[in-house]
Design an enzyme around this catalytic site. Structure first.
Site, mmCIF file in Angstrom:
data_model
loop_
_atom_site.group_PDB
_atom_site.id
_atom_site.type_symbol
_atom_site.label_atom_id
_atom_site.label_comp_id
_atom_site.label_asym_id
_atom_site.label_seq_id
_atom_site.Cartn_x
_atom_site.Cartn_y
_atom_site.Cartn_z
ATOM 1 N N LYS A 21 0.823 -1.211 0.000
ATOM 2 C CA LYS A 21 0.000 0.000 0.000
ATOM 3 C C LYS A 21 0.863 1.270 0.000
ATOM 4 O O LYS A 21 2.068 1.214 0.258
ATOM 5 C CB LYS A 21 -0.928 -0.029 1.220
ATOM 6 C CG LYS A 21 -1.896 -1.220 1.205
ATOM 7 C CD LYS A 21 -2.904 -1.130 2.335
ATOM 8 C CE LYS A 21 -3.861 -2.304 2.316
ATOM 9 N NZ LYS A 21 -4.938 -2.166 3.312
ATOM 10 N N TYR A 33 -12.446 -1.973 -3.554
ATOM 11 C CA TYR A 33 -12.933 -2.197 -2.184
ATOM 12 C C TYR A 33 -14.459 -2.114 -2.094
ATOM 13 O O TYR A 33 -14.989 -1.868 -1.003
ATOM 14 C CB TYR A 33 -12.289 -1.200 -1.223
ATOM 15 C CG TYR A 33 -10.869 -1.564 -0.827
ATOM 16 C CD1 TYR A 33 -10.620 -2.713 -0.080
ATOM 17 C CD2 TYR A 33 -9.790 -0.769 -1.175
ATOM 18 C CE1 TYR A 33 -9.325 -3.062 0.300
ATOM 19 C CE2 TYR A 33 -8.496 -1.101 -0.794
ATOM 20 C CZ TYR A 33 -8.275 -2.255 -0.044
ATOM 21 O OH TYR A 33 -7.000 -2.598 0.337
ATOM 22 N N ARG A 41 -1.364 -14.410 4.371
ATOM 23 C CA ARG A 41 -1.977 -13.706 5.500
ATOM 24 C C ARG A 41 -1.147 -13.900 6.778
ATOM 25 O O ARG A 41 -1.110 -13.011 7.642
ATOM 26 C CB ARG A 41 -3.436 -14.142 5.675
ATOM 27 C CG ARG A 41 -4.302 -13.607 4.511
ATOM 28 C CD ARG A 41 -5.726 -14.086 4.562
ATOM 29 N NE ARG A 41 -6.533 -13.373 5.542
ATOM 30 C CZ ARG A 41 -7.080 -12.177 5.333
ATOM 31 N NH1 ARG A 41 -6.890 -11.534 4.210
ATOM 32 N NH2 ARG A 41 -7.831 -11.613 6.261
ATOM 33 N N ASN A 68 -2.154 -0.044 6.860
ATOM 34 C CA ASN A 68 -1.609 -1.291 7.393
ATOM 35 C C ASN A 68 -0.656 -1.994 6.419
ATOM 36 O O ASN A 68 -0.504 -3.207 6.449
ATOM 37 C CB ASN A 68 -2.738 -2.219 7.851
ATOM 38 C CG ASN A 68 -3.634 -2.665 6.715
ATOM 39 O OD1 ASN A 68 -3.500 -2.175 5.597
ATOM 40 N ND2 ASN A 68 -4.527 -3.605 6.984
ATOM 41 N N HIS A 87 -2.068 -5.532 1.556
ATOM 42 C CA HIS A 87 -3.327 -6.268 1.435
ATOM 43 C C HIS A 87 -3.055 -7.666 0.904
ATOM 44 O O HIS A 87 -2.191 -7.844 0.039
ATOM 45 C CB HIS A 87 -4.263 -5.538 0.456
ATOM 46 C CG HIS A 87 -5.435 -6.358 0.020
ATOM 47 N ND1 HIS A 87 -6.582 -6.443 0.765
ATOM 48 C CD2 HIS A 87 -5.626 -7.151 -1.067
ATOM 49 C CE1 HIS A 87 -7.441 -7.244 0.146
ATOM 50 N NE2 HIS A 87 -6.875 -7.690 -0.970
ATOM 51 N N GLU A 108 -9.828 -10.468 -7.458
ATOM 52 C CA GLU A 108 -8.839 -9.392 -7.273
ATOM 53 C C GLU A 108 -7.685 -9.514 -8.270
ATOM 54 O O GLU A 108 -7.181 -8.492 -8.755
ATOM 55 C CB GLU A 108 -8.315 -9.418 -5.831
ATOM 56 C CG GLU A 108 -9.392 -9.024 -4.826
ATOM 57 C CD GLU A 108 -8.906 -9.085 -3.390
ATOM 58 O OE1 GLU A 108 -9.715 -8.802 -2.493
ATOM 59 O OE2 GLU A 108 -7.723 -9.400 -3.153
#
Ligand code: CMP
Length: 143
Positions: A10, A50, A86, A113, A116, A127
């Site tokens: 990000k 999103y 993750r 954060n 993603h 995605e």
């Protein structure tokens, strides 16, 4: 089970020179990078990506943030790639993420954060298709 997942480094992590270190963690975590590109999302593209969060109170701020600077999008491939990535990322909220995770080390707060990762096979396929065409995926595993 060989899987693919979508990663976005990000704008906050890109600004911190985090692309290289985060890609290194991806590879150390046993995942192959099979496509990748630096780009800047328009506000409308962030809203589309999103869309599932459009009713959430943080949606507008999230879309502002995600379109505030360049991101590095990539497709990762490997055994159980979705869960594995993750684990590399850590909890959504960096304050709750384990030591040694990407979000602990590069994230600022639950919005900013650092990165993603897709959360399920269906969202991963959707995605990946948002950013990449089939011919851009150079992996040797799943098709
Ligand atoms: P990501 O994995 O990209 O998926 C949705 C994003 O929404 C999430 O990471 C955060 O950047 C953001 N997000 C999730 N929960 C919150 C929250 N409570 N407040 C602000 N942003 C959030």
């Amino acid at each position: 089970m060989q899987q693919r997942t979508l990663s976005i480094v990000k704008p906050d992590a890109v600004a911190k020179h985090g692309i290289g270190p985060i890609l290194a963690r991806i590879e150390k975590g046993g995942l192959r990078i099979v496509a990748g590109r630096l780009l800047r999302l328009s506000r409308g593209e962030a809203e589309a990506f999103y869309a599932v969060h459009s009713a959430r109170p943080f949606f507008g701020s999230l879309c502002d943030f995600m379109s505030s600077g360049p991101v590095f999008v990539s497709v990762l491939e490997g055994e159980n790639a979705i869960v594995r990535y993750r684990e590399v990322l850590g909890a959504t909220d960096p304050a709750k993420a384990d030591a040694g995770t990407v979000r602990k080390d590069f994230g600022t707060d639950v919005e900013r954060n650092a990165a993603h990762g897709s959360d399920a096979p269906e969202t991963a396929a959707q995605e990946i298709g948002f950013f990449f065409s089939a011919r851009e995926l150079a992996g040797l595993g799943v098709r």
